[in-house]
Design a protein around this motif. Structure first.
Motif, PDB file in Angstrom:
ATOM      1  N   ARG A 288       0.065   3.840   3.818  1.00 15.92           N
ATOM      2  CA  ARG A 288      -0.299   3.037   2.638  1.00 15.92           C
ATOM      3  C   ARG A 288       0.702   3.278   1.510  1.00 15.92           C
ATOM      4  NH1 ARG A 288      -4.871  -0.651   2.367  1.00 15.92           N
ATOM      5  NH2 ARG A 288      -4.672  -0.431   0.120  1.00 15.92           N
ATOM      6  N   GLN A 289       1.043   4.553   1.362  1.00 13.95           N
ATOM      7  CA  GLN A 289       1.981   4.901   0.274  1.00 13.95           C
ATOM      8  C   GLN A 289       3.325   4.229   0.522  1.00 13.95           C
ATOM      9  OE1 GLN A 289       2.184   9.075  -0.132  1.00 13.95           O
ATOM     10  NE2 GLN A 289       3.207   9.001  -2.106  1.00 13.95           N
TER      11      GLN A 289
ATOM     12  N   GLN B 287       3.802   1.587   2.309  1.00 18.78           N
ATOM     13  CA  GLN B 287       3.598   0.152   2.122  1.00 18.78           C
ATOM     14  C   GLN B 287       3.668  -0.208   0.640  1.00 18.78           C
ATOM     15  OE1 GLN B 287       3.333  -2.078   4.392  1.00 18.78           O
ATOM     16  NE2 GLN B 287       2.846  -3.848   3.118  1.00 18.78           N
ATOM     17  N   GLN B 288       3.011   0.645  -0.189  1.00 17.75           N
ATOM     18  CA  GLN B 288       3.005   0.371  -1.631  1.00 17.75           C
ATOM     19  C   GLN B 288       4.415   0.468  -2.212  1.00 17.75           C
ATOM     20  OE1 GLN B 288       0.087   3.136  -2.971  1.00 17.75           O
ATOM     21  NE2 GLN B 288      -1.606   1.695  -2.772  1.00 17.75           N
TER      22      GLN B 288
ATOM     23  N   GLU C 107       6.252  -2.560  -1.178  1.00 18.08           N
ATOM     24  CA  GLU C 107       5.848  -3.726  -1.969  1.00 18.08           C
ATOM     25  C   GLU C 107       6.443  -3.658  -3.372  1.00 18.08           C
ATOM     26  OE1 GLU C 107       1.595  -3.802  -1.671  1.00 18.08           O
ATOM     27  OE2 GLU C 107       1.673  -4.556   0.390  1.00 18.08           O
TER      28      GLU C 107
END
Ligand SMILES: Nc1nc2c(ncn2[C@@H]2O[C@H](COP(=O)(O)OP(=O)(O)OP(=O)(O)O)[C@@H](O)[C@H]2O)c(=O)[nH]1
Length: 460
Positions: free
Chosen positions: A139-140, A142-143, A146
């Motif tokens: 998630r990190q 991915q963030q 992004e």
């Protein structure tokens, strides 16, 4: 394989299937959960507790409340909804991403997979089992990805906005080793310059080359080739024709030689039509006589000089007619300076109407004019001068109050192999003109070496 590993392998395969599955699960580092929907009985493995920083022992007593206590309240509603959809048979699996509060206070993202494994005799959901996989790192990542993408998008938008303010196009132009050309990137301004969209030329640049003025196309190709061969910047001024409308542009780009063998030019093409128009206006002003609109002395001498050079390179002979109004001082004195100006302007129109396109007519002094006749001999110059003399002497210049009549005297000279420069023909024509004035005016005089030398230096 060593003896030891062979022994380990045999021991592993010797286990029953349940034990082997447990080993596999542990290898995935997944937390496991089993939940009896009807009784609330819940079983977690050690890893489930580990994900949030606890031992299973520390979480005792375990029930479904344990999950509800650690899950982020905002994610529970979504989880519940998906679970119910699965119980209703709408999905094969229950799947959800949710946050759980870690012992240290931060949130851990888990991907929660589950499946209903039994129902009560009445058909109600009973046992559900599933896994928790820690996806915080993903998630990190991915963030971060992004954020980088958002930043890139912002930079592109900023560049696009800046590109939109320049009167032209910013682009990348690529030439493959086989010569195939395309514009991998072009800002929206390409539409204004070439009348095509960035998408239309992304794969094939030929549409652009179709819009280049036919007289400039070879020059554009040559300069691109020169930049390719030397590795230097590409600089080129050329015309673009879109829907019959001609536009001047200036292109500048830097080549980048790529490992693939292609060349990528990064550059800009600017619309310089307004600048060219201004340049042309200034050029016209610089070469034109303000009062009459005829060429001025500077332009006449420039063109005479070119004609002289051509003649020196075995070009055809040429002639010069100089003419001067007779008694022009009296015109001014009797009718006023404005009337004199009108006579000079009208004379210009009358003479220009009688000339070929290749001839040059200039006002080289107050009431003195010169005509350059390329590819002409003495007879043709004499014929023309005589015709002009007659036209002007028969013409009535219509003044505000009365008609003005006048005459001119012409001096003629032709090119001569002995001429050392362009001015010499002017001196001879001036000598002839002076002789014509001395002989009584209103006449055409051809230069003759027996004539008295000129009273002044025409062409200086
Ligand atoms: N209206 C007007 N007069 C001009 C202009 N430039 C020169 N002149 C006049 O042209 C006249 C030339 O006079 P002169 O050189 O004595 O020559 P001319 O009176 O024509 O006599 P000849 O040439 O000997 O026949 C002067 O009165 C100048 O002021 C001009 O731009 N406008």
């Amino acid at each position: 394989m060593t003896d030891r590993s062979t022994t380990e392998q045999s021991a592993y395969l010797g286990q029953d299937e349940a034990a082997r599955l447990k080993t596999i699960l542990e290898g995935t580092r997944a937390g496991t959960w089993e939940w009896n929907v009807q009784t609330g009985e819940t079983v977690f493995n050690e890893r489930w507790a580990q994900i949030i920083g606890y031992t299973l022992e520390e979480l005792q007593p375990i029930s479904i409340e344990t999950w509800l206590k650690f899950a982020h309240p905002d994610d529970l509603a979504e989880s519940e909804q998906r679970l119910q959809a699965h119980f209703r048979g709408e999905t094969d699996y229950y799947e959800c991403e949710a946050r759980m509060r870690h012992r240290n206070g931060h949130w851990v993202w888990v991907r929660d997979y589950g499946r209903l494994v039994s129902r009560t005799p009445e058909g109600d959901p009973e046992w559900v089992s599933g896994t928790h996989i820690d996806i915080s790192a993903a998630r990190q990542y991915q963030q971060q990805l992004e954020a980088v993408q958002a930043e890139q998008l912002e930079t592109i938008e900023r560049l696009e906005k800046m590109a939109a303010t320049i009167p032209g196009v910013i682009y990348q132009f690529e030439m493959q080793p086989d010569g195939f050309m395309s514009f991998p990137y072009a800002s929206a301004g390409i539409e204004r310059i070439y009348g095509v969209s960035p998408e239309q030329v992304r794969k094939d640049a030929s549409l652009i080359f179709d819009k280049i003025h036919p007289d400039d196309l070879q020059h554009v190709r040559d300069t691109i080739e020169a930049s390719r061969a030397s590795g230097g910047d590409w600089n080129c001024e050329y015309r673009v024709v879109v829907d019959g409308h001609v536009r001047w542009v200036f292109g500048q780009a830097r080549p980048e030689f790529r490992d693939s063998g292609s060349i990528l030019w990064h550059g800009a093409i600017l619309d310089i039509s307004a600048q060219k128009e201004l340049e042309e206006k200034l050029r016209q002003i610089a070469i034109t006589d303000e009062l009459t609109g005829a060429a001025n002395r500077r332009q006449f001498m420039e063109l005479l000089s070119r004609e002289y050079q051509r003649y020196r390179r075995n070009g055809p002979s040429y002639a010069v007619i100089l003419f001067d109004f007779d008694w022009f001082k009296q015109v001014n004195d009797r009718f006023g300076h404005n009337a004199g100006d009108m006579v000079l302007r009208e004379t210009t129109h009358l003479v220009q109407d009688s000339l070929r396109a290749s001839d040059t007519f200039a006002r080289i002094g107050g009431e003195e004019f010169a005509i350059l006749l390329p590819d002409s001999d003495q007879d043709s110059a004499h014929h023309l001068a005589e015709r002009l003399r007659q036209t002007l002497s028969e013409h009535s210049f219509e003044g505000p109050e009365q008609c003005i009549r006048g005459s001119i005297t012409c001096g003629i000279a032709v090119s001569c192999p002995q001429d050392g420069n362009a001015k010499e023909i002017m001196l001879r024509a001036d000598t002839a003109l002076y002789a014509g004035k001395a002989a009584g005016r209103n006449r055409v005089m051809v230069y003759d070496r027996n004539l008295a030398p000129a009273r002044r230096h025409a062409g200086d």
